[in-house]
Design an enzyme around this catalytic site. Structure first.
Site, mmCIF file in Angstrom:
data_model
loop_
_atom_site.group_PDB
_atom_site.id
_atom_site.type_symbol
_atom_site.label_atom_id
_atom_site.label_comp_id
_atom_site.label_asym_id
_atom_site.label_seq_id
_atom_site.Cartn_x
_atom_site.Cartn_y
_atom_site.Cartn_z
ATOM 1 N N HIS A 154 0.844 -1.221 0.000
ATOM 2 C CA HIS A 154 0.000 0.000 0.000
ATOM 3 C C HIS A 154 0.868 1.257 0.000
ATOM 4 O O HIS A 154 0.450 2.302 0.487
ATOM 5 C CB HIS A 154 -0.935 0.046 1.210
ATOM 6 C CG HIS A 154 -1.595 -1.255 1.512
ATOM 7 N ND1 HIS A 154 -2.818 -1.604 0.996
ATOM 8 C CD2 HIS A 154 -1.170 -2.315 2.247
ATOM 9 C CE1 HIS A 154 -3.141 -2.829 1.422
ATOM 10 N NE2 HIS A 154 -2.156 -3.283 2.169
ATOM 11 N N SER A 275 13.849 20.863 -17.188
ATOM 12 C CA SER A 275 12.681 21.681 -17.477
ATOM 13 C C SER A 275 13.075 22.816 -18.416
ATOM 14 O O SER A 275 14.195 23.307 -18.374
ATOM 15 C CB SER A 275 12.143 22.241 -16.161
ATOM 16 O OG SER A 275 11.397 23.416 -16.391
ATOM 17 N N LYS A 281 15.815 21.349 -12.547
ATOM 18 C CA LYS A 281 15.059 20.100 -12.595
ATOM 19 C C LYS A 281 15.841 18.930 -13.173
ATOM 20 O O LYS A 281 16.631 19.061 -14.098
ATOM 21 C CB LYS A 281 13.780 20.286 -13.415
ATOM 22 C CG LYS A 281 12.714 21.105 -12.732
ATOM 23 C CD LYS A 281 12.262 20.537 -11.397
ATOM 24 C CE LYS A 281 11.554 19.216 -11.510
ATOM 25 N NZ LYS A 281 10.113 19.332 -11.661
ATOM 26 N N GLU A 288 8.714 7.876 -17.140
ATOM 27 C CA GLU A 288 7.281 8.182 -17.225
ATOM 28 C C GLU A 288 6.701 7.739 -18.568
ATOM 29 O O GLU A 288 5.588 7.225 -18.648
ATOM 30 C CB GLU A 288 7.046 9.688 -17.027
ATOM 31 C CG GLU A 288 7.397 10.174 -15.639
ATOM 32 C CD GLU A 288 7.357 11.703 -15.564
ATOM 33 O OE1 GLU A 288 8.420 12.323 -15.713
ATOM 34 O OE2 GLU A 288 6.265 12.256 -15.382
#
Ligand code: ARG
Length: 494
Positions: A154, A275, A281, A288
């Site tokens: 979880h 970024s 970043k 992803e």
């Protein structure tokens, strides 16, 4: 082409819908191979004069060379790869080319092409999955594998485990994928070629011969099935959807692990982006994108199932719509696997400086059970103790030896709660978290990955030998009476 029966050419709008030449480029090699085998059989059986069959074969070889150089573009006006190949051949060698399609339909042709294409695609997938498994295993066996991290259920702290076990577990999933792709490939045994449009042929085609030359074990037992069966494509898409799920799960752990708050993974520079606005970043975009691929992978499976649902037997043009689903599915998966392997090999798996969250409570319960306390009682005692500790902003680790003695007098050996680093060693069941259990896991991953790679190599060299066998000149062959069956004698060719 093929409009003599009509008074007008296909409408331009209709052609735009009908044209499959864009995706059919993928089938070009398979189509040429299947055509060479068909032509050889036509010559060997005398259905077509040997001289013509030889000329056809030479012409198709020339087309193979052009295709290999990427110089055989398909013309959309000709609808598909099959008509393009036939037209190019006839342009090149003249009238003999018009004999190639004897006893054949585009329906058994596309079914054959798809299986030949799929066989090689499956090999690439098996190889790609095995590579990822080996990359995971290599990381797992490195010193980084000995780092202890918190295993989650979880996404809450559960029990500490070695990084090696996590990586080895992802490897197992990819090995099962490789083994599933192999199983689909090993069941590609029935050759559709010679099934014609739907019902076979009145010409004495030697289907066993073409099956063997293409590396299948036998002719398909029903022509009606052969032209409509897309089960193998469906199985491949289903396995691809599952592979997509496995990739997404691993990718998600890489994304989560890269969060500074978690700090378990540092992806190497070639696999992160920054970024356009925030120069500080360090984004896991590639992970992803890998995570996202599972969506379309699942969609393709559902789309293909949906287009087959309710189709009557034999060929229906709907089947054409399934091809890009399969081609894209394989292509996207191979791209993903190709990124994943080096991404994993260059990632750093870090030991967190601080172990966040309470774990190890089960091991105290187990120790109490070992001292004769019924499990449910022991569980309750720990739960109450943890409740008290939480209110006091303390943890099990912070109990002094005296407090241990007071609360758990049965546990004489326990001077303190095990450290996060020593916790994985407490679980020595087979397949558990201790080093002695993780070692056989990694050994198994290595064995199965090597077995998968060996199977791929063996099949690739078998396919190569089949291709080379086509370089022997075509000869007229006497057919055995049994195989000639009751087929009528071929017309003697002039
Ligand atoms: N272009 C078709 C396909 O990709 C080939 C078979 C066409 N057959 C037919 N009877 N129209 O499925």
């Amino acid at each position: 082409m093929l409009r003599e029966r009509f008074s007008a050419p296909l409408d331009r709008s209709a052609l735009a819908l009908s044209d499959s030449t864009e995706e059919d480029t993928a089938l070009l090699r398979a189509d040429l191979w299947g055509s060479r085998v068909h032509a050889r059989m036509l010559g060997e059986t005398g259905i077509v004069p040997v001289r013509s069959a030889r000329r056809i074969d030479a012409g198709l070889r020339a087309l193979e060379r052009r295709a290999a150089r990427g110089q055989l573009p398909l013309t959309p006006e000709l609808e598909d790869v099959h008509l393009n190949v036939e037209r190019e051949l006839t342009r090149r060698i003249g009238r003999d080319g018009e004999r190639l399609h004897t006893g054949r339909s585009r329906n058994d042709q596309v079914a054959t092409d798809l299986l030949l294409w799929l066989r090689e695609a499956l090999l690439d997938l098996e190889e790609g999955c095995a590579r990822v498994a080996l990359a995971l295993r290599e990381r797992a066996a490195s010193p980084q594998g000995r780092s202890v991290v918190t295993g989650w259920t979880h996404l809450q702290p559960a029990q500490r485990v070695y990084v090696a076990q996590i990586l080895g577990t992802h490897a197992l999933r990819f090995l099962r994928d490789a083994e599933r792709f192999r199983s689909v490939r090993e069941r590609l045994t029935d050759s559709p070629l010679g099934s014609g449009a739907l019902a076979g042929s009145s010409l004495p085609l030697d289907r066993r011969r073409t099956a063997r030359l293409l590396g299948f074990s036998r002719p398909s037992p029903s022509s009606l099935d052969a032209v409509s069966d897309r089960d193998a494509a469906l199985e491949a898409l289903s396995n691809l959807a599952l592979l997509g799920v496995h990739v997404s799960s691993l990718a998600e752990e890489l994304v989560l692990g890269s969060m500074p708050q978690v700090g378990r993974v540092r992806l190497a520079d070639p696999f992160v982006t920054t970024s356009s606005l925030m120069p500080h970043k360090r984004n896991p975009d590639l992970a992803e994108l890998l995570r996202a691929e599972s969506g379309p992978a699942l969609g393709r499976l559902v789309a293909h199932l949906a287009l087959l649902k309710g189709l009557p037997l034999a060929y229906n043009r709907d089947l054409q719509t399934g091809k890009p689903l399969l081609f894209d599915g394989v292509d996207r998966a191979l791209r993903g696997l190709a990124v994943l392997a080096p991404m994993l090999s260059t990632a750093e798996f870090l030991a967190p400086k601080e172990h966040v969250g309470e774990t190890g409570s089960v091991e105290v319960v187990d120790a109490l059970v070992g001292a004769g306390v019924p499990f449910r009682q022991a569980h309750r005692r720990l739960a109450r103790e943890l409740h008290r500790l939480e209110r006091a902003h303390r943890t099990l680790r912070e109990l002094s030896p005296r407090e241990w003695q007071q609360r758990f007098p049965e546990l004489e050996g326990w001077r303190a709660h095990p450290s996060p680093e020593s916790e994985p060693e407490l679980r020595r069941t087979e397949g558990g978290s201790a080093r002695e259990s993780v070692r056989p896991l990694l050994a198994e991953v290595g064995r199965r990955a090597r077995r998968a790679a060996r199977a791929v190599r063996a099949e690739r060299s078998r396919l190569l030998r089949l291709q080379q066998a086509l370089n022997v000149p075509i000869q007229r062959r006497r057919r055995s009476a049994a195989r000639a069956g009751r087929s009528p004698r071929p017309h003697r060719a002039r």
